[in-house]
Design a protein around this motif. Structure first.
Motif, PDB file in Angstrom:
ATOM      1  N   LEU A 152       0.815  -1.221   0.000  1.00  0.00           N
ATOM      2  CA  LEU A 152       0.000   0.000   0.000  1.00  0.00           C
ATOM      3  C   LEU A 152       0.846   1.268   0.000  1.00  0.00           C
ATOM      4  N   GLU A 153       1.924   1.268   0.763  1.00  0.00           N
ATOM      5  CA  GLU A 153       2.762   2.465   0.866  1.00  0.00           C
ATOM      6  C   GLU A 153       3.846   2.528  -0.210  1.00  0.00           C
ATOM      7  N   GLY A 154       4.054   1.428  -0.932  1.00  0.00           N
ATOM      8  CA  GLY A 154       5.061   1.420  -1.985  1.00  0.00           C
ATOM      9  C   GLY A 154       6.481   1.501  -1.464  1.00  0.00           C
ATOM     10  N   ARG A 155       6.726   0.981  -0.275  1.00  0.00           N
ATOM     11  CA  ARG A 155       8.077   0.966   0.284  1.00  0.00           C
ATOM     12  C   ARG A 155       8.279  -0.343   1.061  1.00  0.00           C
ATOM     13  N   PRO A 156       9.513  -0.828   1.121  1.00  0.00           N
ATOM     14  CA  PRO A 156       9.741  -2.119   1.784  1.00  0.00           C
ATOM     15  C   PRO A 156       9.564  -2.035   3.296  1.00  0.00           C
ATOM     16  N   TYR A 157       9.188  -3.149   3.859  1.00  0.00           N
ATOM     17  CA  TYR A 157       9.120  -3.311   5.310  1.00  0.00           C
ATOM     18  C   TYR A 157       9.996  -4.493   5.663  1.00  0.00           C
ATOM     19  N   GLY A 158      10.661  -4.403   6.794  1.00  0.00           N
ATOM     20  CA  GLY A 158      11.505  -5.495   7.242  1.00  0.00           C
ATOM     21  C   GLY A 158      10.969  -6.103   8.525  1.00  0.00           C
ATOM     22  N   PHE A 159      11.247  -7.370   8.721  1.00  0.00           N
ATOM     23  CA  PHE A 159      10.904  -8.096   9.941  1.00  0.00           C
ATOM     24  C   PHE A 159      12.192  -8.731  10.436  1.00  0.00           C
ATOM     25  N   ALA A 160      12.623  -8.357  11.634  1.00  0.00           N
ATOM     26  CA  ALA A 160      13.840  -8.906  12.226  1.00  0.00           C
ATOM     27  C   ALA A 160      13.480  -9.563  13.547  1.00  0.00           C
ATOM     28  N   PHE A 161      14.166 -10.657  13.867  1.00  0.00           N
ATOM     29  CA  PHE A 161      13.816 -11.357  15.093  1.00  0.00           C
ATOM     30  C   PHE A 161      15.031 -11.983  15.756  1.00  0.00           C
ATOM     31  N   THR A 162      14.875 -12.192  17.049  1.00  0.00           N
ATOM     32  CA  THR A 162      15.817 -12.974  17.845  1.00  0.00           C
ATOM     33  C   THR A 162      15.015 -14.142  18.405  1.00  0.00           C
ATOM     34  N   GLU A 163      15.613 -14.940  19.246  1.00  0.00           N
ATOM     35  CA  GLU A 163      14.876 -16.060  19.811  1.00  0.00           C
ATOM     36  C   GLU A 163      13.766 -15.623  20.755  1.00  0.00           C
ATOM     37  N   SER A 164      13.848 -14.416  21.303  1.00  0.00           N
ATOM     38  CA  SER A 164      12.869 -14.014  22.310  1.00  0.00           C
ATOM     39  C   SER A 164      12.057 -12.772  21.945  1.00  0.00           C
ATOM     40  N   SER A 165      12.309 -12.183  20.777  1.00  0.00           N
ATOM     41  CA  SER A 165      11.564 -10.974  20.421  1.00  0.00           C
ATOM     42  C   SER A 165      11.613 -10.759  18.913  1.00  0.00           C
ATOM     43  N   TYR A 166      10.779  -9.816  18.468  1.00  0.00           N
ATOM     44  CA  TYR A 166      10.841  -9.419  17.063  1.00  0.00           C
ATOM     45  C   TYR A 166      10.428  -7.974  16.915  1.00  0.00           C
ATOM     46  N   LEU A 167      10.806  -7.394  15.782  1.00  0.00           N
ATOM     47  CA  LEU A 167      10.430  -6.014  15.491  1.00  0.00           C
ATOM     48  C   LEU A 167      10.280  -5.850  13.986  1.00  0.00           C
ATOM     49  N   SER A 223      19.844 -22.619   0.169  1.00  0.00           N
ATOM     50  CA  SER A 223      20.939 -22.451   1.131  1.00  0.00           C
ATOM     51  C   SER A 223      21.709 -23.751   1.346  1.00  0.00           C
ATOM     52  N   ALA A 224      21.678 -24.634   0.382  1.00  0.00           N
ATOM     53  CA  ALA A 224      22.376 -25.912   0.534  1.00  0.00           C
ATOM     54  C   ALA A 224      23.873 -25.710   0.705  1.00  0.00           C
ATOM     55  N   LYS A 225      24.428 -24.644   0.151  1.00  0.00           N
ATOM     56  CA  LYS A 225      25.867 -24.392   0.248  1.00  0.00           C
ATOM     57  C   LYS A 225      26.280 -24.012   1.668  1.00  0.00           C
ATOM     58  N   ASN A 226      25.412 -23.296   2.375  1.00  0.00           N
ATOM     59  CA  ASN A 226      25.770 -22.809   3.701  1.00  0.00           C
ATOM     60  C   ASN A 226      24.737 -23.289   4.714  1.00  0.00           C
ATOM     61  N   LYS A 227      24.966 -24.433   5.335  1.00  0.00           N
ATOM     62  CA  LYS A 227      23.995 -25.026   6.245  1.00  0.00           C
ATOM     63  C   LYS A 227      23.859 -24.241   7.547  1.00  0.00           C
ATOM     64  N   LYS A 228      24.885 -23.473   7.931  1.00  0.00           N
ATOM     65  CA  LYS A 228      24.838 -22.760   9.204  1.00  0.00           C
ATOM     66  C   LYS A 228      24.224 -21.370   9.077  1.00  0.00           C
ATOM     67  N   LYS A 229      23.844 -20.971   7.901  1.00  0.00           N
ATOM     68  CA  LYS A 229      23.309 -19.626   7.699  1.00  0.00           C
ATOM     69  C   LYS A 229      21.983 -19.482   8.437  1.00  0.00           C
ATOM     70  N   ARG A 230      21.845 -18.431   9.206  1.00  0.00           N
ATOM     71  CA  ARG A 230      20.628 -18.189   9.963  1.00  0.00           C
ATOM     72  C   ARG A 230      19.927 -16.972   9.388  1.00  0.00           C
ATOM     73  N   PHE A 231      18.681 -17.168   8.990  1.00  0.00           N
ATOM     74  CA  PHE A 231      17.903 -16.060   8.464  1.00  0.00           C
ATOM     75  C   PHE A 231      17.181 -15.409   9.632  1.00  0.00           C
ATOM     76  N   ASP A 232      17.561 -14.200   9.968  1.00  0.00           N
ATOM     77  CA  ASP A 232      16.886 -13.519  11.059  1.00  0.00           C
ATOM     78  C   ASP A 232      16.238 -12.223  10.590  1.00  0.00           C
ATOM     79  N   GLN A 233      16.069 -12.076   9.279  1.00  0.00           N
ATOM     80  CA  GLN A 233      15.391 -10.909   8.735  1.00  0.00           C
ATOM     81  C   GLN A 233      14.626 -11.309   7.482  1.00  0.00           C
ATOM     82  N   ILE A 234      13.438 -10.774   7.375  1.00  0.00           N
ATOM     83  CA  ILE A 234      12.593 -10.995   6.196  1.00  0.00           C
ATOM     84  C   ILE A 234      12.207  -9.619   5.680  1.00  0.00           C
TER      85      ILE A 234
END
Length: 185
Positions: free
Chosen positions: A68-83, A131-142
């Protein structure tokens, strides 16, 4: 002396309660305390389900806001919270967009998970392939793109041995489910 049949002998006035009155009051108090106790002690599975549903709704809302706003939004998280984060026009980066945390918004404010609950990324089949090349990669942002292109992801909320999954599907839907994504054959 003749005794008159309709005349009763006066009883001395007693101050106190009868046994029946005391038992009824104790029974009512017991029932009320039982109901309050049931409402105060929540089942961890219910807490997990409610938090997963809440997360799915706010992720869907962030995706819709980005479109709706025509701009990206990000979602970042840790094990106990998100923003959530949105572009800061006053701080351009090399690619022209710097995402800053949203602090004042009814739905997209930073959120702390209930005690003992954790949020972790789950590898979907599509994510495993990429992500088959890097098995330890952790995605903590969408990042939710304003074009409507939707990232495929799966997050796991857990309390002890209880799990609930939140999935972003390629059709733009965000769903919560007690089942992990079925393997694709």
């Amino acid at each position: 002396d003749m005794v008159q049949p309709n005349k009763r002998t006066p009883r001395p006035l007693t101050s106190g309660f009868t046994l029946i009155e005391i038992v009824v009051v104790l029974l009512i108090i017991t029932i009320i305390l039982g109901l309050v106790g049931v409402n105060l002690t929540r089942n961890p599975a219910d807490t997990l389900h409610e938090e997963a549903d809440r997360l799915a709704l706010v992720l869907q809302n962030a995706q819709q806001e980005a479109i709706l706003e025509g701009r990206p939004y990000g979602f970042a998280f840790t094990e106990s919270s998100y923003l959530f984060a949105r572009p800061d026009p006053s701080a351009p980066s090399a690619d022209g967009v710097t995402l800053v945390p949203i602090q004042a918004d009814e739905l997209l404010t930073p959120h702390q998970l209930p005690a003992a609950m954790t949020l972790t990324p789950s590898a979907t089949n599509e994510a495993q392939d990429s992500s088959a090349k890097n098995k330890k990669k952790r995605f903590d942002q969408i990042v939710f793109d304003p074009s409507g292109e939707f990232p495929v992801f799966q997050l796991t909320l857990s309390i002890g041995d209880l799990y609930w999954y939140v999935r972003g599907q390629s059709d733009g839907q965000v769903v919560s489910s007690p089942l992990a994504e079925a393997p694709k054959t």
